[in-house]
Scaffold this active site. Structure first.
Site, short mmCIF file in Angstrom:
data_model
loop_
_atom_site.label_atom_id
_atom_site.label_comp_id
_atom_site.label_asym_id
_atom_site.label_seq_id
_atom_site.Cartn_x
_atom_site.Cartn_y
_atom_site.Cartn_z
N ARG A 70 -10.15 -48.57 -55.31
CA ARG A 70 -10.82 -49.51 -54.41
C ARG A 70 -12.00 -50.14 -55.15
NH1 ARG A 70 -11.64 -45.85 -50.15
NH2 ARG A 70 -9.53 -46.06 -49.35
N GLU B 135 4.08 -53.08 -56.81
CA GLU B 135 4.47 -53.28 -55.42
C GLU B 135 4.82 -54.74 -55.18
OE1 GLU B 135 0.66 -51.95 -53.79
OE2 GLU B 135 0.31 -53.95 -53.00
N HIS C 50 -5.90 -57.18 -55.78
CA HIS C 50 -5.19 -57.73 -54.62
C HIS C 50 -5.73 -57.17 -53.33
CE1 HIS C 50 -3.05 -53.98 -55.52
NE2 HIS C 50 -2.75 -53.93 -54.24
N HIS D 84 -4.07 -51.17 -58.75
CA HIS D 84 -3.34 -49.94 -59.06
C HIS D 84 -3.12 -49.83 -60.56
CE1 HIS D 84 -2.56 -49.81 -54.81
NE2 HIS D 84 -1.93 -50.96 -54.85
ZN ZN Z 1 -1.79 -52.24 -53.26
#
Ligand code: ZN
Length: 326
Positions: A208, A131, A188, A113
């Site tokens: 992605r 996150e 991740h 991200h």
């Molecule tokens: Zn994520």
């Protein structure tokens, strides 16, 4: 005059001290399963991968259940009753948090991200995504991807363009009760066999990097290689955040992370406890057991918001919750 002052004061008290129960939004995912039923949710058919338990995001806006705001969308309440949230939009912009429970029956894509600055510039002003994960359950031998093994940006680029993902990604074992903070720019992936609760900035911006060449409805999901390479931090540096645990009456309170976007605690109540809260609004997701919060029944799978200025809350019963504040 005195009466109207009193009325205003009463209204302020009513408005300030609210427990808002939220009805989650359940989302089907290529890699999802059926385990979210363990939280008491009525699952639609298909592979349900995500429960958005606390969200005012346009892709999944929770609805208030019961009480004076019954049926309101969280995004509506955010704008209409900002004092519940310590100022709401004027202080935070959009609702800042998104709390999910994720059931990975298959591997999620390897992803990254952007931070707020990159997302603002490249994703129409969206937030970036920081996150964190609290692992609710993990199958024996389950792993999780955090970080990569490239030493330089050139090495990263060649490993990605040559498809050497097995060599690139850094996979570590995972077990129930583990906690991970995922900073923007960190490669991740949640992998098969893991059930976790995720607290994140309210954002749906994901790049992605690799999707195991899987097909969804006969086609591969799009990759975002250039943007991924833009934002991945090289080299990867592991940061371990020390947890802090304290006891308040019959409750054990563990703080996992305190970053610029959120502070996340695990609160385990076994008996009765009067728990002091900060002046900000809090989210609370019950992950185990049941009990009462100021007399209101709470049980596994419930997601709630406690309004700003709530003060302290009386917790009784045997339950564990993940509590977050901005
Ligand atoms: Zn994520």
């Amino acid at each position: 005059m005195a009466l109207s002052c009193k009325r205003q004061r009463d209204r302020a008290t009513i408005v300030m001290k609210q427990i808002l129960y939220l009805t989650p939004v359940l989302r089907e995912m290529l890699w999802g399963g059926r385990r979210l039923a363990e939280f008491g949710y009525d699952l639609p058919s298909g592979n349900i991968g995500e429960c958005w338990g606390v969200s005012a995001h346009e892709k999944g806006d929770c609805t208030v259940r019961g009480g004076r705001y019954d049926g309101k969308k969280l995004s509506e309440l955010w704008h209409e009753e900002p004092e519940l949230f310590g100022g709401g939009p004027a202080v935070y912009g959009d609702f800042p948090l998104l709390i999910k429970i994720i059931d990975a029956q298959d591997d999620l894509s390897i992803q990254v991200h952007p931070d707020d600055a990159y997302a603002k510039e490249h994703e129409n002003g969206a937030r970036g995504k920081t996150e964190c994960w609290y692992v609710l359950d993990a199958a024996p031998g389950a792993g999780i991807v955090i970080g990569h093994n490239a030493k330089t940006a050139e090495e990263l680029r060649s490993m990605v363009t040559e498809g050497r993902f097995r060599e690139l990604i850094r996979e570590i074992p995972v077990k129930k009760g583990d906690f991970f903070q995922i900073e923007p720019g960190t490669v991740h992936a949640i992998k098969k066999g893991t059930l976790l609760l995720e607290t994140q900035e309210s954002s749906d911006v994901t790049y992605r990097l690799y999707d195991y060449d899987r097909l969804q409805n006969g086609v591969k999901r799009p990759l975002h290689i250039d943007k991924s390479l833009d934002v991945i931090r090289v080299p990867f540096e592991e940061k371990r955040i020390p947890t802090v645990t304290r006891n308040v009456d019959d409750a054990e309170i563990t703080r996992y992370v305190d970053c610029s976007f959120y502070t996340v605690y695990r609160v385990a109540v076994n008996g009765a406890a009067t728990i002091p809260l900060s002046g900000m609004f809090h989210t609370l997701s019950v992950i185990e057991g049941s009990g009462y919060l100021d007399g209101s029944l709470v049980k596994k799978g419930d997601h709630m918001l406690l309004s700003a200025g709530y003060g302290s809350v009386r917790a009784v019963g045997n339950f564990t919750a993940i509590v977050t504040r901005v």
